[in-house]
Design a protein around this motif. Structure first.
Motif, mmCIF file in Angstrom:
data_model
loop_
_atom_site.group_PDB
_atom_site.id
_atom_site.type_symbol
_atom_site.label_atom_id
_atom_site.label_comp_id
_atom_site.label_asym_id
_atom_site.label_seq_id
_atom_site.Cartn_x
_atom_site.Cartn_y
_atom_site.Cartn_z
ATOM 1 N N SER A 51 63.077 24.597 79.064
ATOM 2 C CA SER A 51 61.835 24.217 79.902
ATOM 3 C C SER A 51 62.356 24.015 81.316
ATOM 4 O O SER A 51 63.793 23.615 81.525
ATOM 5 C CB SER A 51 61.075 22.940 79.641
ATOM 6 O OG SER A 51 61.932 21.846 79.481
ATOM 7 N N ALA A 60 57.590 26.169 83.663
ATOM 8 C CA ALA A 60 57.680 27.084 82.580
ATOM 9 C C ALA A 60 58.328 26.615 81.119
ATOM 10 O O ALA A 60 59.322 25.799 81.460
ATOM 11 C CB ALA A 60 58.427 28.477 83.115
ATOM 12 N N PHE A 71 56.154 31.568 75.225
ATOM 13 C CA PHE A 71 56.204 30.943 76.512
ATOM 14 C C PHE A 71 55.034 30.546 77.039
ATOM 15 O O PHE A 71 53.659 30.963 76.841
ATOM 16 C CB PHE A 71 57.017 32.013 77.725
ATOM 17 C CG PHE A 71 55.807 32.946 77.908
ATOM 18 C CD1 PHE A 71 55.222 32.666 78.791
ATOM 19 C CD2 PHE A 71 55.993 34.312 77.157
ATOM 20 C CE1 PHE A 71 54.330 33.857 79.428
ATOM 21 C CE2 PHE A 71 55.336 35.466 77.629
ATOM 22 C CZ PHE A 71 54.387 35.012 78.737
ATOM 23 N N ILE A 125 53.587 29.106 80.971
ATOM 24 C CA ILE A 125 54.047 28.882 82.610
ATOM 25 C C ILE A 125 52.597 28.130 83.037
ATOM 26 O O ILE A 125 51.513 28.244 82.406
ATOM 27 C CB ILE A 125 53.924 30.056 83.310
ATOM 28 C CG1 ILE A 125 52.851 31.159 83.268
ATOM 29 C CG2 ILE A 125 55.270 30.751 82.724
ATOM 30 C CD1 ILE A 125 53.290 32.451 84.030
ATOM 31 N N ARG A 185 47.197 27.114 83.523
ATOM 32 C CA ARG A 185 48.333 27.410 82.351
ATOM 33 C C ARG A 185 48.204 28.799 81.819
ATOM 34 O O ARG A 185 46.978 29.017 81.679
ATOM 35 C CB ARG A 185 48.136 26.276 81.328
ATOM 36 C CG ARG A 185 49.332 26.714 80.194
ATOM 37 C CD ARG A 185 49.152 25.451 79.245
ATOM 38 N NE ARG A 185 47.737 25.619 78.419
ATOM 39 C CZ ARG A 185 47.197 24.696 77.911
ATOM 40 N NH1 ARG A 185 47.834 23.469 77.857
ATOM 41 N NH2 ARG A 185 46.073 24.642 77.134
#
Length: 275
Positions: free
Chosen positions: A184, A199, A212, A214, A229
């Motif tokens: 992260s 991220a 993932f 972000i 998000r």
């Protein structure tokens, strides 16, 4: 300790908070009433799927002792007593009623070069957990293990390292008993507007799968912030939070699944009042 490492559980928390904190897709209301005498009360209610659940918690603080008591709508009572044993050392005993096997003893130790947290269940076959981090406030390395004496097996085995500066924070964790790697990163783009981006990526060693998230946060003005998000599974989330009076917040959240166009978006409202 201001210059010492944070507890192990804090590794990667800055990015996790930006990506997940305050997102809520239910109707939530909370009222906190502080007191100068050391006694505080908090009432919380959540409406989820047409079902209302709530709890009332109180906290009493003295010089070295803190007592937390919470009662929920199902008549479950949770109690935690924390005592400052020595400088940098705290011990806490917690238990739930009517669960007779829920007793637990936690010990927290902070040093300028180390932070150690340990927990043991107060029953004949206790669950043991130990987490430790060494280093400084800028760089820390540590690990956490959990052991269940009833099955003689490890329930948790995690290791990690973090780098922290005022304008960025990076963390690398080996989780799920060595079966996943999580990285992260969070970076402050503009300190004046509170704009940050973050991220988080997880790589599963068992099937070589990746996931993932972000996200970003931006302060529109000193009392209003917005967060966004996006995740690899196609979900887009938005949050707007307004401090309409000191320490009282109104938060609106929404999430839309771009891969399920026939599913309605999720919406949530949270109101937190603190007179």
């Amino acid at each position: 300790m201001d210059n010492g490492p944070a507890p192990f559980l804090e590794i990667g928390r800055r990015a996790r908070d930006l990506l997940t904190r305050d997102y809520n897709y239910d109707k939530k209301f909370s009222l906190s009433i502080p007191s100068s005498s050391g006694m505080g009360l908090t009432a919380t209610g959540v409406m989820k799927d047409e079902i209302f659940v709530g709890d009332i918690s109180s906290q009493y603080r003295s010089e070295k002792t803190t007592v937390d008591v919470k009662v929920d709508t199902y008549s479950n009572v949770s109690t935690k007593v924390t005592y400052d044993v020595l400088s940098g050392t705290k011990a806490a005993i917690s238990f739930n009623v009517p669960d007779q096997k829920s007793g637990k003893l936690d010990v927290h130790y902070l040093h300028r070069h180390a932070a150690i947290n340990s927990s043991i269940g107060l029953n004949p076959t206790p669950h043991l957990e130990v987490a430790a981090a060494i280093g400084s406030k800028d760089i820390a390395i540590g690990g956490e293990i959990g052991f269940d004496t009833s099955t003689s097996s490890f329930t948790k085995c995690t290791a990690g390292i973090s780098f922290n500066k005022p304008d960025f924070s990076a963390a690398l964790l080996l989780t799920d008993k060595g079966q996943a790697v999580k990285a992260s990163y969070v970076h402050t783009v503009n300190p004046l507007t509170g704009t940050e981006v973050a991220a988080e990526m997880t790589h599963r060693l068992s099937d070589f799968g990746n996931s993932f998230s972000i996200g970003s946060v931006h302060k529109v003005d000193p009392l209003t912030l917005v967060k966004t998000r996006f995740t690899d599974n196609g979900k887009v989330a938005f949050l707007s939070q307004r401090e309409w009076r000191p320490k009282s917040l109104v938060t609106v959240s929404a999430e839309y699944d771009t891969k399920s166009v026939n599913v309605a978006p999720k919406f949530g409202l949270s109101i937190a009042l603190k007179p």
